[in-house]
Design an enzyme around this catalytic site. Structure first.
Site, PDB file in Angstrom:
ATOM      1  N   LEU A 210       5.404  -4.748  -6.317  1.00 35.24           N
ATOM      2  CA  LEU A 210       4.056  -4.731  -6.874  1.00 35.24           C
ATOM      3  C   LEU A 210       3.039  -5.082  -5.799  1.00 35.24           C
ATOM      4  O   LEU A 210       3.310  -5.895  -4.917  1.00 35.24           O
ATOM      5  CB  LEU A 210       3.925  -5.743  -8.005  1.00 35.24           C
ATOM      6  N   LYS A 211       1.873  -4.508  -5.906  1.00 34.39           N
ATOM      7  CA  LYS A 211       0.789  -4.816  -4.973  1.00 34.39           C
ATOM      8  C   LYS A 211      -0.271  -5.626  -5.708  1.00 34.39           C
ATOM      9  O   LYS A 211      -1.077  -5.100  -6.442  1.00 34.39           O
ATOM     10  CB  LYS A 211       0.194  -3.519  -4.424  1.00 34.39           C
ATOM     11  N   HIS A 212      -0.196  -6.944  -5.533  1.00 33.90           N
ATOM     12  CA  HIS A 212      -1.204  -7.822  -6.127  1.00 33.90           C
ATOM     13  C   HIS A 212      -2.531  -7.640  -5.390  1.00 33.90           C
ATOM     14  O   HIS A 212      -2.555  -7.294  -4.207  1.00 33.90           O
ATOM     15  CB  HIS A 212      -0.770  -9.277  -6.041  1.00 33.90           C
ATOM     16  N   GLU A 385      -3.122  -2.882  -8.877  1.00 31.64           N
ATOM     17  CA  GLU A 385      -3.623  -2.158  -7.720  1.00 31.64           C
ATOM     18  C   GLU A 385      -2.684  -1.028  -7.329  1.00 31.64           C
ATOM     19  O   GLU A 385      -3.124   0.095  -7.094  1.00 31.64           O
ATOM     20  CB  GLU A 385      -3.810  -3.100  -6.537  1.00 31.64           C
ATOM     21  N   GLY A 386      -1.390  -1.319  -7.235  1.00 32.82           N
ATOM     22  CA  GLY A 386      -0.484  -0.256  -6.842  1.00 32.82           C
ATOM     23  C   GLY A 386       0.911  -0.762  -6.566  1.00 32.82           C
ATOM     24  O   GLY A 386       1.292  -1.884  -6.927  1.00 32.82           O
TER      25      GLY A 386
END
Length: 1163
Positions: A210-212, A385-386
């Site tokens: 996960l992109k925090h 975010e991504g």
């Protein structure tokens, strides 16, 4: 494989590169021992940057230094003499010493110089006097107070008096760093294919995290320091220290103070650094304000005395579980099927994905799912975010299982304890200034975790000295002998970046942690390598390919530097460090960077995040400064770059137009702050989402706004550590081209403009185009406006002429070098129903400029051949070379590919004017040298004086000398320049032909890579229209009923005939994504019957097998729809079997069945 196991692991938003797993998980020991090798010193000549109050430079040379002390003689044999270079020491450090100006050695500490020595005569006291007074209200350090060495450090000009000679050594150690940033040269699609291929062959595992949305925070212990991306000792690092310290209290409870001290000691003793994604609501808005203030560990690094070693994911988990540090969610895909399904799942979710459905889909698809200790949904929210996907060791799943058995998930012992004021409460209670907030945060975290405030406030209660050190630290660091192998490699990195003029700064500061050890021959500093542009990383990667052993260029690059004179105490240490072969220094580690596959990664962002950050937040300045028209052009261009589906583009356009009206009406002419934009955007989005389910899907998630106005951290002077609050514009990746319209339509008017440099022959071209009888091949009148002949604002005059003659062709004879002018032209086109076409000189360009030095040299040569030029830029102009350098630098920061792609994105076309012959000989060395010299001087001048004319600045004499030298060299190479240029007549003819295509609407823009627009909705077998048509023709001949039925039917559905396999709305993301394994594969299809009614018709169809696997449709009745009546949707063909049972439809059975070929595709 069984259902994904719930494993606890970490990989985060900013872990863009995970190095291959090459060490067993048990290697959580101290760093490797220092292995070093001597390096000889280059001969060094010094020069001094002009003082701001003026002053002349002498031509005297620096004197040679005295011989080294006797104790250092034993080291001489270890130094490797450089070819043709003699040792040259630096003279004494007296304040009255004159500096030397060397024409080819313009140097600063910003990475733009080729010289290695600079500013040697400028004392640290002078630098401190001109620097910001950061410690005016300094807080006394609990550890050090009133240190005598501090006054000596600032008042005795120790650095100024510190001379570099044969006895001088430098020792450098990386103190904190993050993963290298790798710019993929391949397109995202090529990277995906390669990743799947590597996984299929069992050579790698695909890892996704996960992109925090937060900021990079690095921590090396209270002695090592706390760091943000490119800085330290500010509000960002204070917030990071507080959040990390509080998390220790949350998990360790009453034992937190003891564990905090142990953790600091562990990091210092083992010379390690941890990197985290710091997610808070007090440092400005990203895509969604987090519900909690937290951090997740993204990297653990052994800094040791060699190249930094980054822990693999299993090692990170072991480390984090030992210390109860927070981890991120990660998924592992170890088979071709799961890896292919992952990319298909993202494509199905990319325009509507939020945290819950994304995590659910990946949990179902992944071979191993490893939830993080910080749940994104609970801690940050639904707006995601991504994802970051990269290749890791093929054995990573096995290592993961082994680690998790030995390191179980830790408890949280502080849940029931009162942890004291929170981050938001402290910031809310201390609103007077940034220093007050920093002090309160550091006091709040406690002395066991942060006993020393010197990085923020200096040392001593009464000190008001700046921590900034004189920029000559870098020069002396590079001139000194390296004391060990690490220092040698770091010197190599710095030299290369300066020699190649990479866009980076080397910022040096006093190291207050070492103030007790400072003496006249023993100085300590911190250096930050701050990379200003991603282009530096791309250029550096190329250098690494040609220079084996070159250390990487890291993101977040902080180095401790010690400058010292060798003595009896330190000589044995240096001898020991240099006695070990440097070939052994990195022998334990495979050179990960030499393996291109190990560096493959792809960042996958979601539209629900991008519409907030890129389209709303980053569009604010355009909306308020340039108006709704420019804002609309901005967001439409962004969506085109992303490849957003047409349907979503329409929905977003409607929403963003409404937002523009709403926010301008509410704020008037006062621009909404980007750091708190969600205070207005979130309620607007929530209200918009409530109107319909379609709006809700577009927005993703809205509501539950966290109000930040009362506790937002105070950031001085618009400081932004991450760059996220700047009005950035996401550019297309270097690989793929941006989809544009297939042809450029013929509009009412046409504007031909020139993004070029003086000397590019635009005026001569315009004259030839006006003289041509055939013009541009149509009947529209053509006229030209020469910029040098227009008084006042040129583009305003062009706009006025366009209004007078809207159906004409305008040749805008003026250089149009930047985006501001391009936006004016775009606006002109919208207002006057015109299209625009840029004409640019053809050039190879560089990594950071669309024009090569060869092209620049030709432009200068042409300008200096002019006489009586209307704009007074000719051979009589005293500063012609400077003017061309100024234009050249207006394009700085864009590669040729980026430059051309952006023009095509904006205007849909691009015409190149031939300039240089492809088979020409290289640029003469003298020409190349004088241009490099001019570029260095220009950077010095512009840094000091901005746009001030070169004849008026403090470098006026140097400019005069350079201008004369430039003329002499260019004229001396006149034959060369005349021979390498393409004949002007040929260039005119080619440009005219291309412009005629544009004028007629026949121009087709170049397409580098075909890219599918939008998100995946369903998987299906695409059936060729020709084969279906042939089947229907044969059936009509054989069966009169079928012939009668088909006679008056318009079979428009045949153009998109397909057999649906799975739909994401009906069957779920996983069902669709599972077909990714067979994407673009040929699949046989068997038609067994024709069913038809008065409203629809379809073939009953059954897919065959591919690669031994039976392809099954998730539909209850697999079919290919052939026709539907007016008002009947294609999906209603699913009802034909029910209509048949009710006697309302007919069925014709095929015996034998009809076999055709299809292709599995996503739609």
């Amino acid at each position: 494989m069984s259902a994904p196991r719930r494993l606890l692991c970490t990989l985060s938003s900013r872990t863009f590169l995970l190095l291959p797993f090459s060490h067993p998980y048990t290697t959580l020991s101290s760093p490797s021992s220092l292995i070093s090798m001597p390096r000889n010193q280059r001969s060094a000549q010094q020069w001094k940057e002009k003082p701001k109050r003026g002053g002349e430079l002498s031509a005297s040379a620096a004197s040679s230094s005295a011989s080294a002390e006797a104790v250092t003689n034993g080291l001489a044999g270890l130094r490797i003499a450089e070819s043709g270079a003699a040792k040259a020491g630096v003279g004494g450090g007296g304040n009255d010493r004159k500096a030397i100006w060397k024409p080819k050695s313009y140097g600063t500490a910003t990475g733009v110089a080729t010289a290695e020595a600079e500013l040697a005569g400028k004392g640290a006291a002078d630098a401190a006097a001109g620097a910001e007074a950061e410690a005016e209200a300094a807080v006394a350090s609990p550890k050090k107070s009133g240190t005598p060495n501090l006054s000596k450090l600032f008042n005795d000009n120790l650095l100024d008096k510190f001379t570099v000679d044969n006895s001088t050594y430098s020792q450098a150690q990386i103190r904190a760093t993050f993963y290298p940033k790798f710019e993929n040269e391949k397109s995202d699609q090529e990277i995906r294919i390669r990743m799947i291929e590597m996984v299929s062959k069992g050579l790698a595992t695909l890892e996704v995290s996960l992109k925090h949305s937060g900021s990079l925070f690095m921590y090396a212990g209270h002695e090592g320091g706390a760091y943000a991306k490119n800085s330290f000792g500010n509000i960002y690092t204070a917030v990071g220290v507080f959040v990390l310290g509080r998390m220790f209290r949350e998990v360790w409870g009453a034992a937190a103070s003891k564990k905090q001290a142990e953790f600091n000691d562990f990091l210092e003793r083992n010379h390690m650094c941890i990197s985290m994604e710091l997610v808070t609501a007090v440092l400005g808005d990203h895509g969604q304000r987090p519900r909690e203030d937290y951090a997740v560990v993204t990297a653990v690094t052994e800094l040791g005395n060699g190249k930094p070693r980054f822990y693999s994911t299993p090692e990170i988990i072991a480390f984090c579980r030992k210390w109860r540090l927070p981890t991120n969610h990660v998924w592992l895909f170890s088979t071709r099927k799961s890896a292919s399904s992952f990319f298909a799942a993202y494509d199905a979710l990319c325009e509507e994905g939020t945290a819950t459905p994304v995590c659910k889909a990946l949990d179902e698809i992944a071979d191993i799912s490893v939830p993080g200790s910080k749940d994104h949904i609970k801690a940050q929210g639904e707006i995601l975010e991504g994802l970051v996907a990269r290749l890791v060791s093929h054995d990573s799943p096995n290592h993961m299982e082994k680690v998790l058995k030995e390191f179980p998930s830790p408890p949280a012992d502080g849940d029931s304890l009162d942890l004291g004021p929170s981050l938001r409460e402290i910031c809310a209670a201390n609103r007077s200034d940034e220093k007050q907030q920093i002090k309160a945060l550091l006091e709040g975290v406690g002395s066991s975790f942060c006993p020393d405030y010197s990085d923020w406030f200096g040392v001593g209660a009464t000190d008001s000295h700046s921590r900034n050190a004189d920029r000559s630290v870098l020069s002396k660091f590079l001139q000194a002998n390296p004391a060990d192998y690490s220092t040698k490699k770091l010197q190599e990195v710095a030299r290369l970046m300066r020699e190649k003029r990479f866009p980076a700064a080397f910022k040096c500061y006093h190291n207050f942690h070492k103030v007790d050890d400072v003496s006249s021959d023993n100085l300590f500093y911190k250096m930050v390598i701050h990379v200003h542009s991603d282009s530096a990383f791309r250029r550096y990667q190329k250098e690494m390919r040609h220079r084996p052993g070159l250390w990487p260029l890291y993101r977040g690059f902080f180095v401790d530097i010690n400058l010292f004179k060798a003595n009896k105490e330190r000589t044995p240490e240096i001898l020991k460090n240099n006695s070990t072969s440097e070939s052994c220094s990195d022998s334990s580690d495979k050179d990960e960077l030499a393996d291109e596959d190990a560096n493959l990664m792809v960042k996958l962002k979601f539209l629900t995040y991008k519409l907030r950050t890129f389209l709303i937040r980053n569009g604010l300045s355009i909306l308020f400064k340039e108006g709704p028209g420019a804002y609309k052009a901005y967001y439409l261009r962004q969506m085109k770059i992303w490849g957003t589906s047409p349907g979503k583009q329409r929905e977003l356009s409607k929403m963003l137009d409404e937002w523009a009206v709403f926010i301008r009406r509410k704020c008037g002419n006062k621009q909404l702050s980007s750091s708190t934009y969600l205070s207005e955007a979130e309620p607007f989005l929530e209200q918009f989402a409530r109107r319909s389910a379609q709006n809700q899907a577009l927005i993703g998630s809205a509501g539950n706004l966290v109000r930040t106005e009362d506790f937002l951290a105070i950031v001085d002077d618009g400081q932004d550590e991450e760059g996220d609050l700047a009005a950035e514009r996401e550019l297309a990746a270097p690989g793929p081209s941006i989809p544009v319209q297939d042809t450029v339509p013929k509009a009412d008017g046409l504007i031909v403009f020139f993004p070029g440099i003086p000397g590019c022959a635009k005026s001569a071209l315009c004259k030839e185009l006006l003289k041509a009888n055939e013009g541009l091949g149509d009947d529209r009148p053509m006229h030209s406006l020469m910029g040098d002949m227009i008084k006042g604002k040129y583009w305003q005059k062009v706009a006025e002429e366009r209004k007078k003659k809207p159906k004409s062709i305008m040749l805008a004879d003026k250089n149009a070098p930047n985006e501001e002018v391009w936006r004016l032209i775009e606006d002109m086109c919208r207002r006057t129903r015109a299209s625009a076409v840029p004409v640019v000189p053809d050039s190879e360009g560089t990594d950071t400029n669309p024009f090569s030095l060869d092209a620049l040299a030709v432009f200068m040569f042409r300008v200096l051949q002019r006489v009586n030029h209307p704009g007074n830029l000719d051979k009589a102009s005293p500063n012609a070379g400077y003017v061309l350098l100024m234009f050249y630098h207006l394009y700085e920061g864009k590669s040729r590919r980026e430059f051309e792609s952006e023009l095509i994105e904006r205007f849909g076309s691009l015409v190149k004017m031939p300039l240089l012959k492809p088979d020409r000989t290289p640029l003469p060395e003298a020409v190349h040298s004088v241009l490099e010299e001019g570029i260095d001087l220009y950077k010095l001048h512009s840094k000091r004086h901005g746009r001030l004319e070169s004849t008026k600045g403090s470098y006026a004499q140097e400019w005069t000398k350079w201008e004369k030298k430039l003329r002499d060299i260019l004229s001396g190479n006149a034959d060369y320049f005349n021979s390498v240029q393409v004949p002007f007549e040929f260039a005119v003819k080619q440009v005219q032909e291309e412009l005629q295509k544009v004028a007629k609407g026949d121009y087709v823009p170049p397409v580098i890579e075909e890219r599918k627009l939008g998100t995946i909705v369903f998987a299906a077998l695409s059936v060729p229209v020709s084969e279906i048509q042939a089947v229907l023709n044969n059936l009509a001949k054989e069966d009169p009923k079928i012939e009668a039925f088909l006679k008056d039917k318009k079979l428009e559905n045949l153009n998109r005939a397909h057999l649906t396999l799975a739909h994401k709305r009906s069957h779920g993301i996983k069902a669709v994504a599972d077909y990714g394994l067979y994407l673009h594969k040929k699949v046989p299809v068997e038609f067994t019957a024709l069913l038809y009614s008065d409203k629809m018709a379809a073939f009953e169809a059954f897919p065959g097998s591919v690669e031994g696997e039976k392809i099954e449709s998730k539909n209850e009745w697999p079919h290919v729809t052939l026709w539907t009546g007016d008002g009947v949707s294609a999906k209603e063909a699913n009802m034909l079997p029910h209509l048949l049972a009710e006697g309302k439809a007919n069925r014709v059975i095929f015996n034998p069945p009809i076999n055709i070929s299809s292709t599995l595709e996503f739609f």
